[in-house]
Design an enzyme around this catalytic site. Sequence first.
Site, PDB file in Angstrom:
ATOM      1  N   ARG A 157       0.849  -1.210   0.000  1.00 38.69           N
ATOM      2  CA  ARG A 157       0.000   0.000   0.000  1.00 38.69           C
ATOM      3  C   ARG A 157       0.877   1.251   0.000  1.00 38.69           C
ATOM      4  O   ARG A 157       2.109   1.146   0.019  1.00 38.69           O
ATOM      5  CB  ARG A 157      -0.931   0.011   1.215  1.00 38.69           C
ATOM      6  CG  ARG A 157      -0.218  -0.138   2.524  1.00 38.69           C
ATOM      7  CD  ARG A 157      -1.177  -0.170   3.712  1.00 38.69           C
ATOM      8  NE  ARG A 157      -0.427  -0.151   4.952  1.00 38.69           N
ATOM      9  CZ  ARG A 157       0.044  -1.231   5.572  1.00 38.69           C
ATOM     10  NH1 ARG A 157      -0.221  -2.412   5.078  1.00 38.69           N
ATOM     11  NH2 ARG A 157       0.744  -1.120   6.676  1.00 38.69           N
ATOM     12  N   GLY A 158       0.216   2.426  -0.013  1.00 36.19           N
ATOM     13  CA  GLY A 158       0.941   3.695   0.109  1.00 36.19           C
ATOM     14  C   GLY A 158       1.974   3.891  -0.994  1.00 36.19           C
ATOM     15  O   GLY A 158       1.760   3.549  -2.163  1.00 36.19           O
ATOM     16  N   TYR A 197      11.897   7.930  14.614  1.00 40.71           N
ATOM     17  CA  TYR A 197      11.677   7.805  13.166  1.00 40.71           C
ATOM     18  C   TYR A 197      12.718   8.654  12.419  1.00 40.71           C
ATOM     19  O   TYR A 197      13.342   8.187  11.459  1.00 40.71           O
ATOM     20  CB  TYR A 197      10.254   8.278  12.847  1.00 40.71           C
ATOM     21  CG  TYR A 197       9.892   8.290  11.386  1.00 40.71           C
ATOM     22  CD1 TYR A 197       9.583   7.103  10.719  1.00 40.71           C
ATOM     23  CD2 TYR A 197       9.829   9.481  10.668  1.00 40.71           C
ATOM     24  CE1 TYR A 197       9.232   7.112   9.368  1.00 40.71           C
ATOM     25  CE2 TYR A 197       9.478   9.507   9.332  1.00 40.71           C
ATOM     26  CZ  TYR A 197       9.175   8.317   8.685  1.00 40.71           C
ATOM     27  OH  TYR A 197       8.830   8.329   7.352  1.00 40.71           O
TER      28      TYR A 197
END
Length: 240
Positions: free
Chosen positions: A11-12, A149
Site C-alpha cells: 500500500r501507500g 523515526y
Amino acid sequence: MQNVIVTGNSRGLGLAISRRVAADPRFRLIGLSRSLSPDYQALIDAAPERVLHLPFDAADTAAIPGLVKGLTETHGPVWGLVNNAAIGMDGVLATMHATDIQKALKVNLESPIVLAKYVSRSMLSARQGRIVNISSIIASTGFHALSVYAATKAGLEGFTRSLSRELGKRGITVNAVAPGYMETGMTAGIDEHNLAMIRRRAPLGLPTPEQAAGAVMYLLGEDAARTTGHVITVDGGSTA
Ligand code: NAP
C-alpha cells in the site's frame, strides 16, 4: 528482464512505486511485504509473468540471507532494490517503550542495510545495479514526537552516501528519495492542526505517492546512471 525488489509494496508509496515498475516491460517486480493486498494482487493478475510477491517481515532480519539467495537462484541477479518498507512510530521519546524503539530501528534501518548487503552481492557480480532508499524530509528537518523515526531516516541517508562510494566503482548507484508529507496509511491519524501547518509550508501543495514514485523511477532508469550518493526531495517546496 531486470529484477526490481520493492519492499512494503502492499500500500501507500510502495504500491505507487510497484504500479510504475509493473508498467515498465523492462522490469520484473518482486514485492516484499507481510501482507498481499488486493491492489497488489491486481498487479500480479495483470502480468503474472512479471509481477511476484514474497512474504517478508522486515523485523526478521535473520531471514534476509535465505530470502535473497532463494530469489536470485530462481530469478537471477537483482537490478534494483527499493528499500521502502517502514513504520511511523510517533511518540514522545521519554515515554516510548524500549521495544518500540528497537522495532523502528530494526524495520526502518537495520533491515534496509541487511537487504542491501545481500542484494548488492549479485549486483557486484553483474557490475550494475540501483539501490534506492526511501527516507523522509524529517531526517533533516525534525518534527515533534518523531525523534526515533527521524533517527532511522537520517541513518538511512548516511548509509546511502557512504555505500554509494563503496559500490560506485562497480557501476552500482545508491540514492535516497525524501518525500514530504503524503496521505497514506502511515499518516492517517495526524491531527487537523498539524496537517494544516504542514500544508501551509508547501507552496506547491503536498506531494502524492505517485509523484514520489516518479523520483524512484528516475533513479532506477538509464538517465540516472551518473547520479549516486544523493537525496532527491519531493516535498512540494516545504524545505526550500
Ligand atoms: P504505509 O502506507 O504505512 O505503508 C507501509 C508499507 O510498509 C506497507 O506496504 C507495509 O506492508 C510495509 N511494512 C510495514 N512494516 C513492515 C514489516 N515489518 N515488514 C515488511 N513490510 C512492512 O507507509 P507509506 O506512507 O507508504 O510509507 C512508505 C515509505 O515512505 C516509508 O519508508 C516512509 O517512512 C516513507 N515516507 C512516508 C511519508 C508519508 O507522509 N506517508 C513521508 C515521508 C516518507 P505490510 O503491512 O503488508 O507488511
